[in-house]
Design an enzyme around this catalytic site. Structure first.
Site, PDB file in Angstrom:
ATOM      1  CG  HIS A  17      -1.908  -1.045   1.345  1.00  0.00           C
ATOM      2  ND1 HIS A  17      -2.058  -1.845   2.457  1.00  0.00           N
ATOM      3  CD2 HIS A  17      -2.839  -1.474   0.454  1.00  0.00           C
ATOM      4  CE1 HIS A  17      -3.042  -2.704   2.261  1.00  0.00           C
ATOM      5  NE2 HIS A  17      -3.523  -2.506   1.042  1.00  0.00           N
ATOM      6  CE  LYS A  41     -11.957  -7.325   1.312  1.00  0.00           C
ATOM      7  NZ  LYS A  41     -10.900  -7.528   0.388  1.00  0.00           N
ATOM      8  NE  ARG A  90      -1.813  -7.411  -4.947  1.00  0.00           N
ATOM      9  CZ  ARG A  90      -2.643  -7.955  -4.078  1.00  0.00           C
ATOM     10  NH1 ARG A  90      -2.260  -8.180  -2.846  1.00  0.00           N
ATOM     11  NH2 ARG A  90      -3.857  -8.299  -4.441  1.00  0.00           N
ATOM     12  CB  SER A 128      -4.155  -7.121   3.984  1.00  0.00           C
ATOM     13  OG  SER A 128      -3.665  -5.843   3.707  1.00  0.00           O
TER      14      SER A 128
HETATM   15  O1  PNS Z   1      -8.405  -3.116  -0.416  1.00  0.00           O
HETATM   16  P1  PNS Z   1      -9.547  -3.719  -1.178  1.00  0.00           P
HETATM   17  O2  PNS Z   1     -10.358  -4.618  -0.275  1.00  0.00           O
HETATM   18  O3  PNS Z   1      -9.098  -4.397  -2.427  1.00  0.00           O
HETATM   19  O4  PNS Z   1     -10.487  -2.480  -1.611  1.00  0.00           O
HETATM   20  C1  PNS Z   1     -11.700  -2.704  -2.290  1.00  0.00           C
HETATM   21  C2  PNS Z   1     -12.517  -1.403  -2.407  1.00  0.00           C
HETATM   22  C3  PNS Z   1     -12.719  -0.756  -1.054  1.00  0.00           C
HETATM   23  C4  PNS Z   1     -11.781  -0.426  -3.291  1.00  0.00           C
HETATM   24  C5  PNS Z   1     -13.874  -1.760  -3.078  1.00  0.00           C
HETATM   25  O5  PNS Z   1     -14.460  -2.824  -2.388  1.00  0.00           O
HETATM   26  C6  PNS Z   1     -14.846  -0.590  -3.118  1.00  0.00           C
HETATM   27  O6  PNS Z   1     -14.670   0.328  -3.875  1.00  0.00           O
HETATM   28  N1  PNS Z   1     -15.866  -0.630  -2.235  1.00  0.00           N
HETATM   29  C7  PNS Z   1     -16.814   0.456  -2.057  1.00  0.00           C
HETATM   30  C8  PNS Z   1     -18.174   0.102  -2.633  1.00  0.00           C
HETATM   31  C9  PNS Z   1     -18.201   0.354  -4.113  1.00  0.00           C
HETATM   32  O7  PNS Z   1     -17.991   1.462  -4.594  1.00  0.00           O
HETATM   33  N2  PNS Z   1     -18.467  -0.714  -4.877  1.00  0.00           N
HETATM   34  C10 PNS Z   1     -18.526  -0.651  -6.303  1.00  0.00           C
HETATM   35  C11 PNS Z   1     -17.158  -0.790  -6.939  1.00  0.00           C
HETATM   36  S1  PNS Z   1     -17.375  -1.483  -8.489  1.00  0.00           S
END
Ligand code: PNS
Length: 163
Positions: A17, A41, A90, A128
């Site tokens: 990150h 999650k 990644r 993570s």
């Molecule tokens: O660190 P992560 O878990 O890969 O992050 C995922 C994240 C937070 C970027 C994604 O789950 C997200 O954007 N969630 C917010 C809800 C949302 O906007 N969903 C639609 C995205 S297509």
């Protein structure tokens, strides 16, 4: 003023990150790290704990803020006045889900672009979830996460602090 949001779970923050953040900082005037508050999650750390860890490890970095958000990332970006959503890539397997998410976000708000930044080679396999499992089972994760994250995980897992 070009603002970007960098959304994620950050459960906990890793060197991967921080690598992406360090690559985003010179590109934008301001980067707002957004910790998702209502993930599907089950996180190990509370939102407040994740924010505090992030604030500890970004200390000294200019033009970076940390906050939480819930709801849609595009709404968070819009409210922050951001022109971009930063995401790290990644391995090839990240691409499919990230591509899908970026296209959906663009459909939801065409004025916000997703900017993908490639992680450095040393962080290619850092995630993570793997880090948490290895740490929980007593493995050394100090090459993958900052010391504050190691300490916080070991406390959560009831393991002794390392000197
Ligand atoms: O660190 P992560 O878990 O890969 O992050 C995922 C994240 C937070 C970027 C994604 O789950 C997200 O954007 N969630 C917010 C809800 C949302 O906007 N969903 C639609 C995205 S297509």
């Amino acid at each position: 003023m070009r603002t970007a949001v960098y959304p994620g779970s950050f459960d906990p923050v890793t060197f991967g990150h921080l690598d992406i953040l360090d690559r985003a900082i010179p590109i934008f005037d301001r980067v707002i790290v957004g910790v998702l508050a209502n993930p599907s999650k089950e996180p190990l750390f509370t939102v407040q704990e994740r924010i505090e860890l992030l604030r500890t490890v970004i200390e000294g970095k200019a033009n970076v803020e940390v906050t939480s958000f819930d709801g849609l990332t595009v709404d968070f970006a819009q409210a922050a006045g951001a022109i971009a959503i930063v995401r790290g890539l990644r391995v090839l397997s990240d691409f499919e889900s990230e591509f899908q998410m970026a296209l959906m976000n663009r459909r939801l708000n065409p004025s916000v672009n997703t900017v993908f930044l490639m992680t450095s080679f040393s962080n290619v396999f850092v995630s993570s979830s793997i880090i948490k499992e290895v740490c929980r089972l007593g493995g050394d994760v100090s090459e993958a996460v900052p010391p504050a994250s190691v300490d916080a995980m070991r406390r959560k897992f009831g393991l002794e602090q390392r000197s």
